[in-house]
Structure formats: C-alpha cells, structure tokens
Design an enzyme around this catalytic site. Structure first.
Site, PDB file in Angstrom:
ATOM      1  N   ARG A 194       4.565  11.481  -2.680  1.00  0.00           N
ATOM      2  CA  ARG A 194       5.470  10.510  -3.286  1.00  0.00           C
ATOM      3  C   ARG A 194       5.310   9.134  -2.649  1.00  0.00           C
ATOM      4  NH1 ARG A 194       8.500  13.374  -6.749  1.00  0.00           N
ATOM      5  NH2 ARG A 194       8.618  15.577  -6.172  1.00  0.00           N
ATOM      6  N   ASP A 195       5.304   8.100  -3.516  1.00  0.00           N
ATOM      7  CA  ASP A 195       5.224   6.724  -3.023  1.00  0.00           C
ATOM      8  C   ASP A 195       6.487   6.412  -2.218  1.00  0.00           C
ATOM      9  OD1 ASP A 195       3.485   4.003  -4.114  1.00  0.00           O
ATOM     10  OD2 ASP A 195       5.379   3.690  -3.041  1.00  0.00           O
ATOM     11  N   ILE A 196       6.315   5.774  -1.072  1.00  0.00           N
ATOM     12  CA  ILE A 196       7.431   5.480  -0.168  1.00  0.00           C
ATOM     13  C   ILE A 196       8.359   4.407  -0.754  1.00  0.00           C
ATOM     14  CG2 ILE A 196       6.417   3.609   1.242  1.00  0.00           C
ATOM     15  CD1 ILE A 196       7.297   5.319   3.710  1.00  0.00           C
ATOM     16  N   ASN A 240      -4.996   0.189  -9.133  1.00  0.00           N
ATOM     17  CA  ASN A 240      -5.091  -1.230  -8.806  1.00  0.00           C
ATOM     18  C   ASN A 240      -6.401  -1.426  -8.054  1.00  0.00           C
ATOM     19  OD1 ASN A 240      -2.552  -1.875  -9.893  1.00  0.00           O
ATOM     20  ND2 ASN A 240      -1.516  -1.291  -8.004  1.00  0.00           N
ATOM     21  N   VAL A 248      -3.451  -1.038  -0.376  1.00  0.00           N
ATOM     22  CA  VAL A 248      -4.042  -0.043   0.531  1.00  0.00           C
ATOM     23  C   VAL A 248      -5.465   0.238   0.053  1.00  0.00           C
ATOM     24  CG1 VAL A 248      -3.863   2.276   1.493  1.00  0.00           C
ATOM     25  CG2 VAL A 248      -1.779   0.986   0.975  1.00  0.00           C
ATOM     26  N   HIS A 287      -6.518   5.206  -4.824  1.00  0.00           N
ATOM     27  CA  HIS A 287      -5.332   5.983  -5.193  1.00  0.00           C
ATOM     28  C   HIS A 287      -4.987   5.748  -6.645  1.00  0.00           C
ATOM     29  CE1 HIS A 287      -4.088   2.151  -3.383  1.00  0.00           C
ATOM     30  NE2 HIS A 287      -3.079   2.156  -4.236  1.00  0.00           N
ATOM     31  N   HIS A 307      -1.956   5.868  -9.222  1.00  0.00           N
ATOM     32  CA  HIS A 307      -0.495   5.896  -9.327  1.00  0.00           C
ATOM     33  C   HIS A 307      -0.105   6.717 -10.552  1.00  0.00           C
ATOM     34  CE1 HIS A 307       0.472   2.340  -6.637  1.00  0.00           C
ATOM     35  NE2 HIS A 307      -0.780   2.040  -6.919  1.00  0.00           N
TER      36      HIS A 307
HETATM   37  P1  AMP Z   1      -1.452  -0.413  -4.192  1.00  0.00           P
HETATM   38  O1  AMP Z   1      -0.629  -1.682  -4.262  1.00  0.00           O
HETATM   39  O2  AMP Z   1      -2.029  -0.024  -5.521  1.00  0.00           O
HETATM   40  O3  AMP Z   1      -2.478  -0.485  -3.086  1.00  0.00           O
HETATM   41  O4  AMP Z   1      -0.423   0.741  -3.862  1.00  0.00           O
HETATM   42  C1  AMP Z   1      -0.148   1.162  -2.559  1.00  0.00           C
HETATM   43  C2  AMP Z   1       1.106   1.983  -2.645  1.00  0.00           C
HETATM   44  O5  AMP Z   1       1.223   2.733  -1.439  1.00  0.00           O
HETATM   45  C3  AMP Z   1       2.400   1.175  -2.801  1.00  0.00           C
HETATM   46  O6  AMP Z   1       3.056   1.560  -3.999  1.00  0.00           O
HETATM   47  C4  AMP Z   1       3.199   1.545  -1.553  1.00  0.00           C
HETATM   48  O7  AMP Z   1       4.579   1.644  -1.802  1.00  0.00           O
HETATM   49  C5  AMP Z   1       2.580   2.877  -1.157  1.00  0.00           C
HETATM   50  N1  AMP Z   1       2.684   3.241   0.252  1.00  0.00           N
HETATM   51  C6  AMP Z   1       2.382   2.473   1.328  1.00  0.00           C
HETATM   52  N2  AMP Z   1       2.561   3.158   2.472  1.00  0.00           N
HETATM   53  C7  AMP Z   1       2.966   4.401   2.107  1.00  0.00           C
HETATM   54  C8  AMP Z   1       3.318   5.583   2.837  1.00  0.00           C
HETATM   55  N3  AMP Z   1       3.300   5.626   4.176  1.00  0.00           N
HETATM   56  N4  AMP Z   1       3.697   6.684   2.130  1.00  0.00           N
HETATM   57  C9  AMP Z   1       3.735   6.653   0.786  1.00  0.00           C
HETATM   58  N5  AMP Z   1       3.417   5.578   0.050  1.00  0.00           N
HETATM   59  C10 AMP Z   1       3.045   4.448   0.694  1.00  0.00           C
END
Ligand code: AMP
Length: 115
Positions: free
Chosen positions: A29-31, A88, A97, A101, A103
């Site tokens: 799950r996204d944080i 993204n 990140v 990934h 979404h």
């Molecule tokens: P992006 O902007 O496409 O790189 O998405 C990165 C996603 O990672 C964002 O939606 C963040 O909320 C999510 N995220 C960052 N750190 C964590 C974490 N420790 N656990 C879960 N999700 C995270």
C-alpha cells in the site's frame, strides 16, 4: 548508488503493508494514498524507470505485474467498477522514486486528463 526506499522495502529493511509477493514482484500500500485503494506493484529487479524497459526482455515481468494488479483489484473489490494503472516516468512524468512501480488506484471516480 544508494538504495532506493523501495529496495529497502524489498529487503525488509523498512516495513510496508505488503498485499502480494512472488519471487519477482512485490505489492504494497502507498504510504500517502491518492485514492481509497492505492497500491504500488514493483519488480524486485532494480529497474529505475520505464525508459529501461524493452518488451522482449521484460515482457513476462510486465505481464506478471498486470496479473498482480488484476488479482489485487479483485481482492480489493475495485475491479468491477474500474481502476487506474499508472507508470510515472522521469521528472516531468512526476516520478519521485527511481525504482519502477505501477500505481493501482481505485475506489473513486478518476479525472481525465490526469494532472
Ligand atoms: P512516484 O511519484 O510515481 O515515484 O510514486 C512514488 C510513490 O511512492 C508515492 O505515491 C509515495 O507516496 C510512495 N511512497 C514513498 N515512500 C513510500 C513508502 N515507504 N511506503 C509506501 N509508499 C511510499
């Protein structure tokens, strides 16, 4: 190069709410969720962005990521109503990140065009 936060989640160095795991992928799950259901599906292999993907080499991995998205969407009860899958890519694509990934977003009406 320093490990990304997602590599640390794969290595179980930091916790995450994991909903699916196989030998090659992990979903959690996204944080900071942007929808009632917001799950990230990632390969365990360190691939920074979509730019490093090519169909011949990574086709099966991407297929497994989509299969996981479909089965998680069903489990989360968002499959019938519909959901959104997003990669993204790079700074202007809104990527924060640099570990590939996918979404999975659902549980609300999505707007288009995406912001
Ligand atoms: P992006 O902007 O496409 O790189 O998405 C990165 C996603 O990672 C964002 O939606 C963040 O909320 C999510 N995220 C960052 N750190 C964590 C974490 N420790 N656990 C879960 N999700 C995270």
């Amino acid at each position: 190069m320093a490990d990304t936060i997602f590599k640390k989640i794969i290595d179980k160095e930091i916790p995450a709410d994991i909903v699916f795991e196989s030998d090659s992928i992990l979903a959690f799950r996204d944080i900071n969720p942007k929808a009632p259901t917001h799950i990230l599906i990632i390969p365990k292999e360190e691939i920074p962005t979509v730019r490093e993907i090519n169909g011949k080499e990574h086709g099966p991995l991407l297929g497994e990521m989509i299969d996981a998205a479909n089965s998680i969407a069903k489990k989360e009860g968002i499959s019938e109503d519909g959901f959104r899958l997003v990669f993204n890519c790079g700074d202007k694509g809104g990527q924060e990140v640099y570990h590939l990934h996918l979404h999975l977003l659902g549980g609300r009406q999505m707007a288009w065009p995406a912001g």
